[in-house]
Scaffold this motif. Structure first.
Motif, PDB file in Angstrom:
ATOM      1  N   GLU A 113      10.508  13.700  -6.700  1.00  0.00           N
ATOM      2  CA  GLU A 113       8.980  14.097  -6.414  1.00  0.00           C
ATOM      3  C   GLU A 113       8.769  15.177  -5.951  1.00  0.00           C
ATOM      4  O   GLU A 113       9.642  15.830  -5.116  1.00  0.00           O
ATOM      5  N   ARG A 146      -0.002   9.283 -10.266  1.00  0.00           N
ATOM      6  CA  ARG A 146       1.082   9.745 -10.878  1.00  0.00           C
ATOM      7  C   ARG A 146       0.732  10.415 -12.516  1.00  0.00           C
ATOM      8  O   ARG A 146       1.865  10.713 -12.907  1.00  0.00           O
ATOM      9  N   GLY A 201       4.908  10.826  -8.110  1.00  0.00           N
ATOM     10  CA  GLY A 201       5.614   9.937  -9.128  1.00  0.00           C
ATOM     11  C   GLY A 201       5.131   8.514  -8.557  1.00  0.00           C
ATOM     12  O   GLY A 201       4.505   8.267  -7.686  1.00  0.00           O
ATOM     13  N   ARG A 202       6.312   7.638  -9.096  1.00  0.00           N
ATOM     14  CA  ARG A 202       5.935   6.227  -8.632  1.00  0.00           C
ATOM     15  C   ARG A 202       6.397   5.940  -7.184  1.00  0.00           C
ATOM     16  O   ARG A 202       5.486   4.962  -6.733  1.00  0.00           O
ATOM     17  N   ALA A 216       3.554   7.314  -4.901  1.00  0.00           N
ATOM     18  CA  ALA A 216       2.183   6.637  -5.221  1.00  0.00           C
ATOM     19  C   ALA A 216       2.165   5.199  -4.358  1.00  0.00           C
ATOM     20  O   ALA A 216       1.053   4.784  -3.512  1.00  0.00           O
TER      21      ALA A 216
END
Length: 275
Positions: free
Chosen positions: A3, A161, A170-171, A174
């Motif tokens: 990320e 995201r 991204g995940r 987040a």
């Protein structure tokens, strides 16, 4: 998937080395990795990169004559590094750029799925390719973030995201940002108060800047992530065991005490999601 902090750390580390020498040879790459054929990748040979740049999660290497840009997206398992002359290299990299003097830019990808991609584009084609991306997450202040949050009412985790809304998160981050902001992953963006938007913006910058500093020092996930991947471990803010919600393609980690008023959200694959 790498990320914003990890990609930005790579960009800063690669900026000097890739601009030091002209390209001697570009490629070959894995048949699934090189995504473009016009202009041919050989057009990089004899040119010099102006350095390394980033747009969202994309690494960009523009040539110093302004005519071409090498774009790299690592997806979930790709890794990019510069090897000094004489350093041991992998036998079959997914893609490589060799420089005069012997240094190499090497793309590798773990696993059988070859999803990382390399594109050689002209600047106008690059702009078209990346035109869908929203503003960079590190560049957003509270006012700009508030506009994004109120554009349409969506759950916070998927909105953060969504690269079309804001680029780079991204995940994993987040999860980290929402913990720091003490907001439920499933809270609707349209329900945020002005104060909550301010808190979310501050949490986003604090988390990304902290992670970037650690990535630049070579730290891995175990040092960067405080909640992501830490099911059952104590929340760093309150000590409550970290919980998660599993989906087919990703997992959301959260603290019931800090984020959902003590409620444990049920696994969507096993039962109805409790809000």
């Amino acid at each position: 998937m790498p990320e914003l902090p990890e990609v930005e750390a790579w960009v800063r580390g690669l900026d000097g080395p890739v601009a030091a020498q002209r390209v001697e040879r570009a490629g070959p790459g894995h048949v699934a990795t090189l995504k473009t054929f016009d202009p041919p990748i050989q057009e990089l040979e004899g040119r010099r990169f102006a350095g390394a740049r980033r747009r969202g999660k994309n690494l960009l290497f523009p040539t110093d004559d302004g005519e071409l840009v090498l774009r790299v997206h690592l997806m979930s398992a790709g890794r990019l590094r510069y090897l000094d002359p004489g350093a041991k290299r992998p036998k079959t990299p997914a893609f490589s750029v060799r420089f005069e003097g012997g240094g190499e830019l090497i793309l590798t990808e773990a696993g059988k799925k070859k999803r990382a991609g390399v594109w050689l584009l002209r600047p106008d084609a690059l702009e078209a390719e990346l035109s869908h991306l929203g503003p960079d997450a590190l560049d957003l202040d509270a006012a700009a973030l508030g506009e994004i949050m109120r554009r349409e009412s969506r759950r916070l985790h998927p909105l953060l995201r969504d690269q079309r809304a804001l680029a780079g998160i991204g995940r994993a981050h987040a999860n980290e940002i929402l913990l720091k902001a003490r907001l439920s992953p499933f809270k609707l963006s349209g329900d945020l108060t002005d104060e909550e938007v301010d808190v979310l913006a501050a949490a986003m910058h604090e988390d990304l800047e902290r992670a970037l500093e650690l990535r630049e020092r070579g730290k891995g996930d175990k040092d960067v992530y405080l909640i992501h991947g830490r099911l059952g471990q104590p929340c760093p803010q309150c000590g409550t065991p970290i919980a998660r919600v599993d989906y087919e393609e990703h997992t959301i980690y959260y603290c019931p005490s800090c984020q959902t008023g003590g409620r444990v959200l049920k696994d969507r694959r096993l039962s109805r999601l409790l809000r």
